[in-house]
Design a protein around this motif. Sequence first.
Motif, PDB file in Angstrom:
ATOM      1  N   PHE A  95      -7.702   5.680  13.587  1.00  0.00           N
ATOM      2  CA  PHE A  95      -8.736   4.925  12.883  1.00  0.00           C
ATOM      3  C   PHE A  95     -10.109   5.368  13.372  1.00  0.00           C
ATOM      4  N   ASP A  96     -10.935   5.837  12.459  1.00  0.00           N
ATOM      5  CA  ASP A  96     -12.271   6.332  12.786  1.00  0.00           C
ATOM      6  C   ASP A  96     -13.289   5.426  12.088  1.00  0.00           C
ATOM      7  N   ASN A  97     -13.799   4.440  12.823  1.00  0.00           N
ATOM      8  CA  ASN A  97     -14.723   3.443  12.264  1.00  0.00           C
ATOM      9  C   ASN A  97     -14.109   2.697  11.087  1.00  0.00           C
ATOM     10  N   SER A  98     -12.824   2.452  11.154  1.00  0.00           N
ATOM     11  CA  SER A  98     -12.135   1.713  10.107  1.00  0.00           C
ATOM     12  C   SER A  98     -12.509   0.246  10.177  1.00  0.00           C
ATOM     13  N   THR A  99     -12.418  -0.437   9.039  1.00  0.00           N
ATOM     14  CA  THR A  99     -12.732  -1.862   9.012  1.00  0.00           C
ATOM     15  C   THR A  99     -11.510  -2.739   8.804  1.00  0.00           C
ATOM     16  N   ASN A 100     -10.382  -2.168   8.318  1.00  0.00           N
ATOM     17  CA  ASN A 100      -9.231  -3.046   8.126  1.00  0.00           C
ATOM     18  C   ASN A 100      -7.952  -2.576   8.811  1.00  0.00           C
ATOM     19  N   TYR A 101      -7.883  -1.384   9.304  1.00  0.00           N
ATOM     20  CA  TYR A 101      -6.751  -0.886  10.098  1.00  0.00           C
ATOM     21  C   TYR A 101      -5.405  -1.068   9.399  1.00  0.00           C
ATOM     22  N   CYS A 102      -5.394  -0.954   8.107  1.00  0.00           N
ATOM     23  CA  CYS A 102      -4.168  -1.206   7.359  1.00  0.00           C
ATOM     24  C   CYS A 102      -4.071  -0.216   6.209  1.00  0.00           C
ATOM     25  N   GLY A 103      -2.887   0.367   6.050  1.00  0.00           N
ATOM     26  CA  GLY A 103      -2.708   1.305   4.943  1.00  0.00           C
ATOM     27  C   GLY A 103      -1.258   1.665   4.750  1.00  0.00           C
ATOM     28  N   GLY A 104      -1.055   2.562   3.845  1.00  0.00           N
ATOM     29  CA  GLY A 104       0.265   3.092   3.570  1.00  0.00           C
ATOM     30  C   GLY A 104       0.160   4.593   3.369  1.00  0.00           C
ATOM     31  N   SER A 105       1.284   5.266   3.432  1.00  0.00           N
ATOM     32  CA  SER A 105       1.277   6.710   3.305  1.00  0.00           C
ATOM     33  C   SER A 105       2.615   7.155   2.741  1.00  0.00           C
ATOM     34  N   ALA A 106       2.589   8.271   2.038  1.00  0.00           N
ATOM     35  CA  ALA A 106       3.818   8.850   1.504  1.00  0.00           C
ATOM     36  C   ALA A 106       3.891  10.323   1.859  1.00  0.00           C
ATOM     37  N   LEU A 107       5.090  10.771   2.163  1.00  0.00           N
ATOM     38  CA  LEU A 107       5.350  12.170   2.464  1.00  0.00           C
ATOM     39  C   LEU A 107       6.168  12.748   1.319  1.00  0.00           C
ATOM     40  N   GLY A 108       5.732  13.895   0.808  1.00  0.00           N
ATOM     41  CA  GLY A 108       6.448  14.570  -0.257  1.00  0.00           C
ATOM     42  C   GLY A 108       6.608  16.047   0.085  1.00  0.00           C
ATOM     43  N   PHE A 109       7.500  16.714  -0.659  1.00  0.00           N
ATOM     44  CA  PHE A 109       7.721  18.142  -0.421  1.00  0.00           C
ATOM     45  C   PHE A 109       7.897  18.876  -1.742  1.00  0.00           C
ATOM     46  N   LYS A 110       7.689  20.189  -1.681  1.00  0.00           N
ATOM     47  CA  LYS A 110       8.052  21.068  -2.787  1.00  0.00           C
ATOM     48  C   LYS A 110       8.341  22.443  -2.213  1.00  0.00           C
ATOM     49  N   ARG A 111       9.243  23.155  -2.902  1.00  0.00           N
ATOM     50  CA  ARG A 111       9.617  24.501  -2.441  1.00  0.00           C
ATOM     51  C   ARG A 111       9.102  25.531  -3.388  1.00  0.00           C
ATOM     52  N   LEU A 171       0.832  -1.203   0.000  1.00  0.00           N
ATOM     53  CA  LEU A 171       0.000   0.000   0.000  1.00  0.00           C
ATOM     54  C   LEU A 171       0.868   1.254   0.000  1.00  0.00           C
ATOM     55  N   THR A 172       1.975   1.202   0.707  1.00  0.00           N
ATOM     56  CA  THR A 172       2.914   2.329   0.731  1.00  0.00           C
ATOM     57  C   THR A 172       3.495   2.558  -0.658  1.00  0.00           C
ATOM     58  N   GLU A 173       3.882   1.476  -1.321  1.00  0.00           N
ATOM     59  CA  GLU A 173       4.435   1.598  -2.679  1.00  0.00           C
ATOM     60  C   GLU A 173       3.413   2.206  -3.634  1.00  0.00           C
ATOM     61  N   ASN A 174       2.137   1.896  -3.442  1.00  0.00           N
ATOM     62  CA  ASN A 174       1.082   2.467  -4.288  1.00  0.00           C
ATOM     63  C   ASN A 174       0.883   3.947  -4.028  1.00  0.00           C
ATOM     64  N   CYS A 175       1.212   4.408  -2.831  1.00  0.00           N
ATOM     65  CA  CYS A 175       1.008   5.808  -2.454  1.00  0.00           C
ATOM     66  C   CYS A 175       2.043   6.749  -3.089  1.00  0.00           C
ATOM     67  N   ILE A 176       3.250   6.275  -3.271  1.00  0.00           N
ATOM     68  CA  ILE A 176       4.333   7.147  -3.749  1.00  0.00           C
ATOM     69  C   ILE A 176       3.989   7.820  -5.083  1.00  0.00           C
ATOM     70  N   PRO A 177       3.531   7.085  -6.096  1.00  0.00           N
ATOM     71  CA  PRO A 177       3.209   7.764  -7.364  1.00  0.00           C
ATOM     72  C   PRO A 177       1.961   8.639  -7.307  1.00  0.00           C
ATOM     73  N   LYS A 178       1.200   8.563  -6.209  1.00  0.00           N
ATOM     74  CA  LYS A 178      -0.007   9.373  -6.078  1.00  0.00           C
ATOM     75  C   LYS A 178       0.261  10.743  -5.466  1.00  0.00           C
ATOM     76  N   LEU A 179       1.528  11.051  -5.169  1.00  0.00           N
ATOM     77  CA  LEU A 179       1.850  12.415  -4.723  1.00  0.00           C
ATOM     78  C   LEU A 179       1.523  13.370  -5.864  1.00  0.00           C
ATOM     79  N   ALA A 180       1.018  14.527  -5.531  1.00  0.00           N
ATOM     80  CA  ALA A 180       0.607  15.502  -6.550  1.00  0.00           C
ATOM     81  C   ALA A 180       1.809  15.978  -7.359  1.00  0.00           C
ATOM     82  N   ASP A 181       1.529  16.465  -8.568  1.00  0.00           N
ATOM     83  CA  ASP A 181       2.576  17.011  -9.436  1.00  0.00           C
ATOM     84  C   ASP A 181       3.369  18.082  -8.703  1.00  0.00           C
ATOM     85  N   GLY A 182       4.671  18.034  -8.856  1.00  0.00           N
ATOM     86  CA  GLY A 182       5.541  19.021  -8.244  1.00  0.00           C
ATOM     87  C   GLY A 182       6.064  18.617  -6.877  1.00  0.00           C
TER      88      GLY A 182
END
Length: 143
Positions: A127-143, A30-41
């Motif tokens: 987790f707010d009423n989550s059903t699977n408690y599992c995910g991934g996340s990516a942090l990105g930056f731009k200046r 899930l983390t690997e799927n998140c990386i390309p979903k960072l917004a342009d820039g």
Amino acid sequence: MKKIVYIFILAGFFMVMNQASFAQCNPESLTENCIPKLADGFNYLKSYKINGANGTKDKIEYSYVFTKGTQYMINLCAMGEQTDGIVVNLFDSNRNKVVSSKIDGQFISAIVYPCNNTGIYYIQYTFDNSTNYCGGSALGFKR
């Protein structure tokens, strides 16, 4: 005696099934799927695994040093298209909440924060009423 053996076998089965449900969480993919979903820039900095251990953890927290004058984006990925009740909250070094992915009861899959003060920031997943408690996340930056 047969009933006692049967009870032990049944209890063992439930313990194995419970352990298997914990193993189903695959935050790496899930983390690997998140990386390309960072917004342009936005440039990729770091990824985070979100594993609430099938509901036994109520929050997962990481820290990162943010730099003044930089915009940061944190996105969420879970099974399917929705974030499934996973909320990301960003806190400054004084533990003041500066932004959240839950706005007026609605869940969004990404937050953007323009940093005004250099320091340690805390990225907290809950987790707010989550059903699977599992995910991934990516942090990105731009200046």
